[in-house]
Design a protein around this motif. Structure first.
Motif, PDB file in Angstrom:
ATOM      1  N   TYR A 218       0.845  -1.183   0.000  1.00 18.33           N
ATOM      2  CA  TYR A 218       0.000   0.000   0.000  1.00 18.33           C
ATOM      3  C   TYR A 218       0.891   1.248   0.000  1.00 18.33           C
ATOM      4  O   TYR A 218       1.965   1.268   0.579  1.00 18.33           O
ATOM      5  CB  TYR A 218      -0.882   0.049   1.251  1.00 18.33           C
ATOM      6  CG  TYR A 218      -2.039  -0.904   1.249  1.00 18.33           C
ATOM      7  CD1 TYR A 218      -1.909  -2.205   1.722  1.00 18.33           C
ATOM      8  CD2 TYR A 218      -3.288  -0.505   0.778  1.00 18.33           C
ATOM      9  CE1 TYR A 218      -2.976  -3.078   1.722  1.00 18.33           C
ATOM     10  CE2 TYR A 218      -4.365  -1.377   0.780  1.00 18.33           C
ATOM     11  CZ  TYR A 218      -4.201  -2.659   1.254  1.00 18.33           C
ATOM     12  OH  TYR A 218      -5.259  -3.528   1.249  1.00 18.33           O
TER      13      TYR A 218
ATOM     14  N   PRO B  49      -4.481   4.450   3.160  1.00 20.95           N
ATOM     15  CA  PRO B  49      -3.623   3.613   2.311  1.00 20.95           C
ATOM     16  C   PRO B  49      -4.304   3.296   0.985  1.00 20.95           C
ATOM     17  O   PRO B  49      -5.503   3.030   0.939  1.00 20.95           O
ATOM     18  CB  PRO B  49      -3.448   2.342   3.148  1.00 20.95           C
ATOM     19  CG  PRO B  49      -3.749   2.744   4.552  1.00 20.95           C
ATOM     20  CD  PRO B  49      -4.795   3.798   4.442  1.00 20.95           C
TER      21      PRO B  49
ATOM     22  N   LEU C 286      -4.085   0.702  -2.244  1.00 24.04           N
ATOM     23  CA  LEU C 286      -3.499  -0.561  -2.668  1.00 24.04           C
ATOM     24  C   LEU C 286      -2.725  -0.384  -3.971  1.00 24.04           C
ATOM     25  O   LEU C 286      -3.243   0.122  -4.958  1.00 24.04           O
ATOM     26  CB  LEU C 286      -4.596  -1.607  -2.877  1.00 24.04           C
ATOM     27  CG  LEU C 286      -4.124  -2.981  -3.337  1.00 24.04           C
ATOM     28  CD1 LEU C 286      -3.303  -3.670  -2.247  1.00 24.04           C
ATOM     29  CD2 LEU C 286      -5.317  -3.860  -3.726  1.00 24.04           C
TER      30      LEU C 286
ATOM     31  N   GLN D 194      -1.332  -6.626  -5.031  1.00 22.06           N
ATOM     32  CA  GLN D 194      -1.658  -7.742  -4.150  1.00 22.06           C
ATOM     33  C   GLN D 194      -1.145  -9.022  -4.786  1.00 22.06           C
ATOM     34  O   GLN D 194      -1.434  -9.297  -5.952  1.00 22.06           O
ATOM     35  CB  GLN D 194      -3.175  -7.818  -3.939  1.00 22.06           C
ATOM     36  CG  GLN D 194      -3.630  -8.989  -3.088  1.00 22.06           C
ATOM     37  CD  GLN D 194      -5.144  -9.062  -2.955  1.00 22.06           C
ATOM     38  OE1 GLN D 194      -5.844  -8.086  -3.201  1.00 22.06           O
ATOM     39  NE2 GLN D 194      -5.648 -10.221  -2.556  1.00 22.06           N
TER      40      GLN D 194
ATOM     41  N   SER E 177     -10.631 -13.154   0.098  1.00 23.46           N
ATOM     42  CA  SER E 177      -9.557 -12.731   0.995  1.00 23.46           C
ATOM     43  C   SER E 177     -10.083 -11.853   2.105  1.00 23.46           C
ATOM     44  O   SER E 177      -9.438 -11.674   3.113  1.00 23.46           O
ATOM     45  CB  SER E 177      -8.468 -12.001   0.221  1.00 23.46           C
ATOM     46  OG  SER E 177      -8.984 -10.803  -0.333  1.00 23.46           O
ATOM     47  N   GLY E 178     -11.268 -11.318   1.942  1.00 26.14           N
ATOM     48  CA  GLY E 178     -11.827 -10.481   2.995  1.00 26.14           C
ATOM     49  C   GLY E 178     -12.111 -11.239   4.268  1.00 26.14           C
ATOM     50  O   GLY E 178     -12.356 -10.644   5.300  1.00 26.14           O
TER      51      GLY E 178
ATOM     52  N   TYR F  51     -16.613  -7.761   3.289  1.00 25.30           N
ATOM     53  CA  TYR F  51     -16.217  -7.566   4.683  1.00 25.30           C
ATOM     54  C   TYR F  51     -15.898  -6.096   4.911  1.00 25.30           C
ATOM     55  O   TYR F  51     -15.418  -5.400   4.015  1.00 25.30           O
ATOM     56  CB  TYR F  51     -14.984  -8.408   5.017  1.00 25.30           C
ATOM     57  CG  TYR F  51     -15.234  -9.892   4.979  1.00 25.30           C
ATOM     58  CD1 TYR F  51     -15.303 -10.575   3.765  1.00 25.30           C
ATOM     59  CD2 TYR F  51     -15.425 -10.620   6.147  1.00 25.30           C
ATOM     60  CE1 TYR F  51     -15.556 -11.940   3.725  1.00 25.30           C
ATOM     61  CE2 TYR F  51     -15.660 -11.983   6.111  1.00 25.30           C
ATOM     62  CZ  TYR F  51     -15.729 -12.632   4.896  1.00 25.30           C
ATOM     63  OH  TYR F  51     -15.984 -13.980   4.863  1.00 25.30           O
TER      64      TYR F  51
ATOM     65  N   ASP G  43     -13.577  -4.786   1.953  1.00 24.36           N
ATOM     66  CA  ASP G  43     -12.814  -5.841   1.301  1.00 24.36           C
ATOM     67  C   ASP G  43     -13.724  -6.834   0.592  1.00 24.36           C
ATOM     68  O   ASP G  43     -14.601  -7.421   1.208  1.00 24.36           O
ATOM     69  CB  ASP G  43     -11.949  -6.577   2.328  1.00 24.36           C
ATOM     70  CG  ASP G  43     -10.893  -7.451   1.664  1.00 24.36           C
ATOM     71  OD1 ASP G  43     -10.047  -7.990   2.404  1.00 24.36           O
ATOM     72  OD2 ASP G  43     -10.887  -7.592   0.433  1.00 24.36           O
ATOM     73  N   ASN G  44     -13.507  -6.948  -0.701  1.00 23.29           N
ATOM     74  CA  ASN G  44     -14.109  -8.010  -1.501  1.00 23.29           C
ATOM     75  C   ASN G  44     -13.028  -8.486  -2.446  1.00 23.29           C
ATOM     76  O   ASN G  44     -13.015  -8.166  -3.617  1.00 23.29           O
ATOM     77  CB  ASN G  44     -15.330  -7.491  -2.261  1.00 23.29           C
ATOM     78  CG  ASN G  44     -15.998  -8.574  -3.077  1.00 23.29           C
ATOM     79  OD1 ASN G  44     -15.611  -8.874  -4.204  1.00 23.29           O
ATOM     80  ND2 ASN G  44     -16.994  -9.187  -2.512  1.00 23.29           N
ATOM     81  N   ASN G  45     -12.055  -9.161  -1.877  1.00 27.28           N
ATOM     82  CA  ASN G  45     -10.859  -9.650  -2.572  1.00 27.28           C
ATOM     83  C   ASN G  45      -9.760  -8.622  -2.746  1.00 27.28           C
ATOM     84  O   ASN G  45      -8.664  -8.981  -3.137  1.00 27.28           O
ATOM     85  CB  ASN G  45     -11.181 -10.300  -3.912  1.00 27.28           C
ATOM     86  CG  ASN G  45     -11.831 -11.657  -3.729  1.00 27.28           C
ATOM     87  OD1 ASN G  45     -11.546 -12.348  -2.757  1.00 27.28           O
ATOM     88  ND2 ASN G  45     -12.719 -12.023  -4.613  1.00 27.28           N
ATOM     89  N   ASP G  46     -10.001  -7.345  -2.519  1.00 29.42           N
ATOM     90  CA  ASP G  46      -8.919  -6.387  -2.333  1.00 29.42           C
ATOM     91  C   ASP G  46      -9.380  -5.290  -1.391  1.00 29.42           C
ATOM     92  O   ASP G  46     -10.499  -4.804  -1.504  1.00 29.42           O
ATOM     93  CB  ASP G  46      -8.371  -5.833  -3.648  1.00 29.42           C
ATOM     94  CG  ASP G  46      -9.375  -5.024  -4.419  1.00 29.42           C
ATOM     95  OD1 ASP G  46      -9.539  -5.288  -5.612  1.00 29.42           O
ATOM     96  OD2 ASP G  46      -9.999  -4.107  -3.865  1.00 29.42           O
ATOM     97  N   MET G  47      -8.531  -4.945  -0.456  1.00 32.38           N
ATOM     98  CA  MET G  47      -8.894  -4.058   0.637  1.00 32.38           C
ATOM     99  C   MET G  47      -8.786  -2.597   0.197  1.00 32.38           C
ATOM    100  O   MET G  47      -7.745  -2.180  -0.298  1.00 32.38           O
ATOM    101  CB  MET G  47      -7.954  -4.310   1.819  1.00 32.38           C
ATOM    102  CG  MET G  47      -8.264  -3.507   3.058  1.00 32.38           C
ATOM    103  SD  MET G  47      -9.490  -4.288   4.118  1.00 32.38           S
ATOM    104  CE  MET G  47      -8.507  -5.606   4.822  1.00 32.38           C
ATOM    105  N   ARG G  48      -9.872  -1.843   0.376  1.00 32.51           N
ATOM    106  CA  ARG G  48      -9.872  -0.411   0.053  1.00 32.51           C
ATOM    107  C   ARG G  48     -10.133   0.372   1.327  1.00 32.51           C
ATOM    108  O   ARG G  48     -11.045   0.035   2.084  1.00 32.51           O
ATOM    109  CB  ARG G  48     -10.964  -0.087  -0.968  1.00 32.51           C
ATOM    110  CG  ARG G  48     -10.894  -0.958  -2.214  1.00 32.51           C
ATOM    111  CD  ARG G  48      -9.799  -0.543  -3.162  1.00 32.51           C
ATOM    112  NE  ARG G  48      -9.646  -1.479  -4.267  1.00 32.51           N
ATOM    113  CZ  ARG G  48      -9.092  -1.183  -5.427  1.00 32.51           C
ATOM    114  NH1 ARG G  48      -8.614   0.042  -5.623  1.00 32.51           N
ATOM    115  NH2 ARG G  48      -8.972  -2.095  -6.368  1.00 32.51           N
ATOM    116  N   PHE G  49      -9.363   1.436   1.539  1.00 35.16           N
ATOM    117  CA  PHE G  49      -9.461   2.218   2.756  1.00 35.16           C
ATOM    118  C   PHE G  49     -10.082   3.586   2.524  1.00 35.16           C
ATOM    119  O   PHE G  49      -9.951   4.163   1.437  1.00 35.16           O
ATOM    120  CB  PHE G  49      -8.060   2.439   3.347  1.00 35.16           C
ATOM    121  CG  PHE G  49      -7.456   1.207   3.963  1.00 35.16           C
ATOM    122  CD1 PHE G  49      -6.810   0.269   3.174  1.00 35.16           C
ATOM    123  CD2 PHE G  49      -7.513   0.998   5.326  1.00 35.16           C
ATOM    124  CE1 PHE G  49      -6.250  -0.870   3.737  1.00 35.16           C
ATOM    125  CE2 PHE G  49      -6.946  -0.135   5.900  1.00 35.16           C
ATOM    126  CZ  PHE G  49      -6.319  -1.065   5.098  1.00 35.16           C
TER     127      PHE G  49
END
Lengths: 118, 111
Positions: free
Chosen positions: A35, A43, A45, A48, A102-103, B33, B95-101
């Motif tokens: 990140y 952050p 991404l 990954q 992955s969540g 998530y 998060d749905n396969n990649d985490m966003r903040f």
């Protein structure tokens, strides 16, 4: 368990120079993330990995940024040539893969590598 | 792309009081998530609480609880009995396969 290790913690370079950051994830964690966190922002991404394969690199500026995860363990993020706007903290995180999404996993973050580009 | 919005750049709370941090997100997915992460000054980001979208029950972790409103795409964090050690940047993440903040909320705790 040991945490996510990152180095160097701090790096100052001039624009157009190159820099590399290293990350060692938690042992057994299949997924690794890089990140970019610019001061005052959340952050973002960059890339990954799932083992040594790339899952998502849609936000990686591929003209200057590159990353690899050889053997599915350690990872290196490189910037060449650096620009002023690359000044940020580069966070590495890792997670277990326990399900289809992955969540389902919690990310463990490293302390970050702070880059200053002059 | 999924987006996460934290509309409060800064919040403050008196020690021992309760504070709520807001977060909204945009997604067309039904299964995902949500997370709240805490980033103390010059320290590592750590997980505060996690919510699975398919669960209607709000997650709770000691003094931390969430108010998850799936239809409204809202995910707020409530901190009860605030302590000085709660002072940090708080990030909401999707998060749905990649985490966003989100952009984060800086929480100050006043003694």
């Amino acid at each position: 368990e040991a945490g996510v290790a990152q180095s160097p913690r701090y790096k100052i370079i001039e624009k157009r120079q190159s820099v590399a950051f290293w990350c060692n994830p938690i042992s057994g964690h299949a997924t690794l993330y890089w990140y970019q966190q610019i001061l005052g922002q959340g952050p973002k991404l960059l890339i990954q990995f799932q083992n040594n394969g790339v899952v998502d690199d849609s936000q990686l500026p591929k003209d200057r940024f590159s990353a690899e995860r050889l053997k599915g363990v350690d990872s290196t993020l490189k910037i060449q040539p650096a620009k002023l706007e690359d000044s940020a903290v580069y966070l590495c995180a890792s997670s277990l893969e326990t399900g289809a999404k992955s969540g389902a996993n919690v990310l463990t973050f490293g302390a970050g590598s702070r880059l200053t580009v002059l | 792309a999924q987006t996460v919005t934290q509309s409060q750049p800064e919040m403050s709370v008196q020690e021992a009081e309760t504070v709520t941090l807001s977060c909204t997100y945009d997604t067309s997915e039904s299964d995902y998530y949500l997370f709240w992460y805490k980033q103390p000054p010059s320290r590592q980001m750590i997980l505060v609480i996690r919510q699975e979208a398919y669960k209607q029950q709000n997650a709770t972790e000691n003094r931390f609880s969430v108010n998850f409103q799936k239809a409204a795409k809202s995910f707020s964090l409530k901190i009860s009995d605030s302590q000085l050690g709660d002072a940090a940047m708080y990030f909401c993440a999707y998060d749905n396969n990649d985490m966003r903040f989100g952009a984060g909320t800086r929480l100050t705790v006043k003694p």
